[in-house]
Design a protein around this motif. Structure first.
Motif, PDB file in Angstrom:
ATOM      1  N   ARG A 147      41.472  78.806  65.730  1.00 19.41           N
ATOM      2  CA  ARG A 147      42.038  79.189  64.433  1.00 19.41           C
ATOM      3  C   ARG A 147      41.523  80.567  63.994  1.00 19.41           C
ATOM      4  O   ARG A 147      42.280  81.383  63.458  1.00 19.41           O
ATOM      5  CB  ARG A 147      41.706  78.130  63.375  1.00 19.41           C
ATOM      6  CG  ARG A 147      42.499  76.841  63.553  1.00 19.41           C
ATOM      7  CD  ARG A 147      42.315  75.912  62.366  1.00 19.41           C
ATOM      8  NE  ARG A 147      41.012  75.257  62.368  1.00 19.41           N
ATOM      9  CZ  ARG A 147      40.764  74.101  62.945  1.00 19.41           C
ATOM     10  NH1 ARG A 147      41.724  73.445  63.581  1.00 19.41           N
ATOM     11  NH2 ARG A 147      39.553  73.565  62.888  1.00 19.41           N
ATOM     12  N   LYS A 150      43.325  83.288  66.014  1.00 26.74           N
ATOM     13  CA  LYS A 150      44.698  83.487  65.533  1.00 26.74           C
ATOM     14  C   LYS A 150      44.699  84.212  64.191  1.00 26.74           C
ATOM     15  O   LYS A 150      45.556  85.063  63.928  1.00 26.74           O
ATOM     16  CB  LYS A 150      45.396  82.133  65.413  1.00 26.74           C
ATOM     17  CG  LYS A 150      45.668  81.473  66.755  1.00 26.74           C
ATOM     18  CD  LYS A 150      46.229  80.070  66.591  1.00 26.74           C
ATOM     19  CE  LYS A 150      46.423  79.395  67.935  1.00 26.74           C
ATOM     20  NZ  LYS A 150      46.883  77.984  67.796  1.00 26.74           N
ATOM     21  N   ARG A 151      43.735  83.878  63.335  1.00 26.96           N
ATOM     22  CA  ARG A 151      43.648  84.552  62.037  1.00 26.96           C
ATOM     23  C   ARG A 151      43.372  86.041  62.226  1.00 26.96           C
ATOM     24  O   ARG A 151      43.973  86.883  61.550  1.00 26.96           O
ATOM     25  CB  ARG A 151      42.539  83.912  61.193  1.00 26.96           C
ATOM     26  CG  ARG A 151      42.386  84.549  59.821  1.00 26.96           C
ATOM     27  CD  ARG A 151      41.184  84.035  59.057  1.00 26.96           C
ATOM     28  NE  ARG A 151      40.942  84.881  57.891  1.00 26.96           N
ATOM     29  CZ  ARG A 151      39.828  84.870  57.171  1.00 26.96           C
ATOM     30  NH1 ARG A 151      38.836  84.051  57.495  1.00 26.96           N
ATOM     31  NH2 ARG A 151      39.696  85.690  56.141  1.00 26.96           N
ATOM     32  N   SER A 154      46.506  87.793  63.281  1.00 30.00           N
ATOM     33  CA  SER A 154      47.590  87.822  62.283  1.00 30.00           C
ATOM     34  C   SER A 154      47.237  88.651  61.046  1.00 30.00           C
ATOM     35  O   SER A 154      48.127  89.202  60.396  1.00 30.00           O
ATOM     36  CB  SER A 154      47.946  86.393  61.853  1.00 30.00           C
ATOM     37  OG  SER A 154      46.856  85.775  61.182  1.00 30.00           O
ATOM     38  N   GLU A 155      45.957  88.765  60.711  1.00 28.79           N
ATOM     39  CA  GLU A 155      45.557  89.426  59.475  1.00 28.79           C
ATOM     40  C   GLU A 155      45.053  90.854  59.668  1.00 28.79           C
ATOM     41  O   GLU A 155      44.851  91.574  58.684  1.00 28.79           O
ATOM     42  CB  GLU A 155      44.455  88.611  58.773  1.00 28.79           C
ATOM     43  CG  GLU A 155      44.913  87.241  58.293  1.00 28.79           C
ATOM     44  CD  GLU A 155      43.814  86.495  57.554  1.00 28.79           C
ATOM     45  OE1 GLU A 155      42.804  87.128  57.191  1.00 28.79           O
ATOM     46  OE2 GLU A 155      43.973  85.279  57.338  1.00 28.79           O
ATOM     47  N   GLU A 336      33.803  83.077  58.681  1.00 33.49           N
ATOM     48  CA  GLU A 336      34.145  81.816  59.337  1.00 33.49           C
ATOM     49  C   GLU A 336      32.905  81.116  59.896  1.00 33.49           C
ATOM     50  O   GLU A 336      32.833  79.888  59.907  1.00 33.49           O
ATOM     51  CB  GLU A 336      35.162  82.065  60.456  1.00 33.49           C
ATOM     52  CG  GLU A 336      36.536  82.506  59.977  1.00 33.49           C
ATOM     53  CD  GLU A 336      37.338  81.356  59.390  1.00 33.49           C
ATOM     54  OE1 GLU A 336      36.852  80.206  59.428  1.00 33.49           O
ATOM     55  OE2 GLU A 336      38.461  81.606  58.909  1.00 33.49           O
TER      56      GLU A 336
END
Length: 451
Positions: A147, A150-151, A154-155, A336
């Motif tokens: 996760r 992927k973050r 994408s960010e 995170e």
């Protein structure tokens, strides 16, 4: 949480050591089984790629865990422990979490920001789940790593900070020329039909090569890849498959060769390449993405041949661009890691809180039963009201301390609150352990379906 990772990568070891330490699929499975058989480890999984080998484990003793995992890596890689040890790195607890999250985001990759590592992390988790060596900690860790990766993609603009290994390798072959201009009209030979070879074939097709020949030890896999490349609405490239025995002939026709197989020996020797370039005018470009290497390093010395391999890619990618995107991803990783640590610490105290509430419920039931014996004349309504009142009193007394202890336990250094709670209320350790086992079984069933 006692997470430990012991490993080596392109950052810590030369290519020659990485080549020798490469683990075949069956060796990875045996390594995990032996890891769980070792006394310090309760869980384990292995992340093995072309430029890293990392063994993750949940251990109860740090020093014993480091010694055992290092020994296991040496035994299964075939590189002696004395020779391997100088190249090993060790991360523990939060540092181990930080390391994996950084790897997932592409920060530790040879080409910063490459996204293929996410698939390799997914494969590592799937192997641990298949062999039942990944328990709650590693399931949670690797799911969260996916996760986080992927973050990051994408960010942020980390994708711009570094292309995939394939694209970067082709850029090195093209030198100062645009890849599409360089590749246009060329004939390509792709050796291997795995994920990296498939990515290479697709990239070459998009770049404008006129023909792609796919060679693989299993012809059916090569034919499937060629069929995908030939699908209507695709790039228009002409693709066909051949068996490995035809590689020598195809090598004489090819302008660019990409090789990435799982072979333990050379696929193209220096002699093969010298034979292929005899009498030709056009240069031959070779991209070796395999570890161990597929193409003889002697190709560097053959006139008319340009070879780019893992070692030269590591040198060329040393100065990664776009520091702002990298810094943004590092911020995501730090946030995170803190969130994961807090969640793990909070989860650690949950079985104790559940055991406390179970004990309280037992006390309420016992006292209500005793009251019924002393007041046999109570009707059902009176009995229900008394029971409900006692339960409300107990719930109100426990609410604030249990909520607060979860908050405190999630903070750094909060691991001792579970022990304090067990001591203060004299909770049965077996009751707490039973709750933990039940949670672990539920998590195992749930996580097996999530990869």
């Amino acid at each position: 949480m006692s997470l430990l990772v012991v490993g080596l990568s392109h950052r810590s070891a030369p290519v020659s050591i990485l080549e020798r330490a490469a683990l075949a699929a069956d060796t990875q499975a045996k390594l995990l089984q032996d890891t769980l058989a070792a006394e310090p480890a309760a869980e384990g999984t292995v992340l093995a790629t072309c430029n890293r080998i990392e063994l993750y484990a949940d251990v109860d003793k740090f020093h014993a865990g480091v010694a055992e995992l290092s020994t296991l890596l040496a035994q299964h890689s075939g590189v002696g422990l004395d020779e391997l040890t100088p190249y090993l790195y060790v991360h523990y607890e939060d540092r181990a979490v930080h390391h994996l999250f950084s790897v997932a985001c592409g920060l530790d990759s040879m080409v910063v920001g490459e996204g293929q590592i996410l698939g390799q992390i997914k494969d590592a988790l799937a192997l641990g789940q298949e062999l039942h060596t990944a328990g709650r900690l590693l399931n949670d860790l690797f799911q969260q790593a996916l996760r986080v990766g992927k973050r990051a993609h994408s960010e942020t603009g980390i994708d711009r900070a570094g292309q995939s290994l394939v694209t970067f390798g082709l850029e090195q072959l093209a030198d100062d020329t645009d890849v599409d201009t360089w590749a246009k009209g060329k004939k390509a030979l792709v050796i291997g039909a795995g994920s990296m070879s498939s990515l290479a074939a697709a990239t070459l097709a998009r770049s404008g090569v006129s023909e792609i020949v796919v060679a693989n030890r299993t012809l059916a896999r090569a034919e499937r890849l060629a069929q995908i490349l030939n699908e209507p609405g695709g790039t228009g490239v002409a693709a066909h498959a051949v068996e490995m025995v035809a590689v020598g002939d195809e090598l004489t026709r090819a302008d660019v060769v990409v090789s990435c197989t799982g072979a333990t020996g050379l696929v193209l020797t220096g002699e093969d390449i010298e034979t292929a370039v005899q009498g030709r005018r056009a240069p031959l470009a070779l991209l070796d993405l395999a570890m161990p290497r597929d193409i003889d390093a002697a190709a560097h010395r053959i006139p008319g041949v340009r070879l780019v391999d893992i070692e030269s890619l590591a040198e060329a990618s040393a100065d990664a661009p776009m520091a702002a995107d990298v810094d943004q991803v590092r911020g995501i990783v730090s946030d995170e890691v803190a969130a994961f640590g807090a969640a793990q610490r909070a989860a650690h105290i949950t079985p104790t809180v559940v055991a406390l509430r179970t004990m309280a419920a037992d006390v309420v039931a016992s006292e209500v039963a005793r009251l019924e014996g002393r007041l046999p004349g109570l009707d059902d309504k009176q009995r229900a009201e008394i029971t409900q009142t006692v339960r409300r009193v107990v719930d109100k007394l426990l609410h604030a301390p249990t909520v607060r202890v979860k908050q405190l336990a999630s903070e750094p250094g909060g691991a001792g609150y579970a022990d304090a709670l067990r001591t203060l209320f004299d909770l049965d350790p077996e009751t707490v352990a039973a709750v933990s086992r039940a949670d672990l079984n539920d998590a195992d069933v749930k996580n097996r379906g999530r990869v």
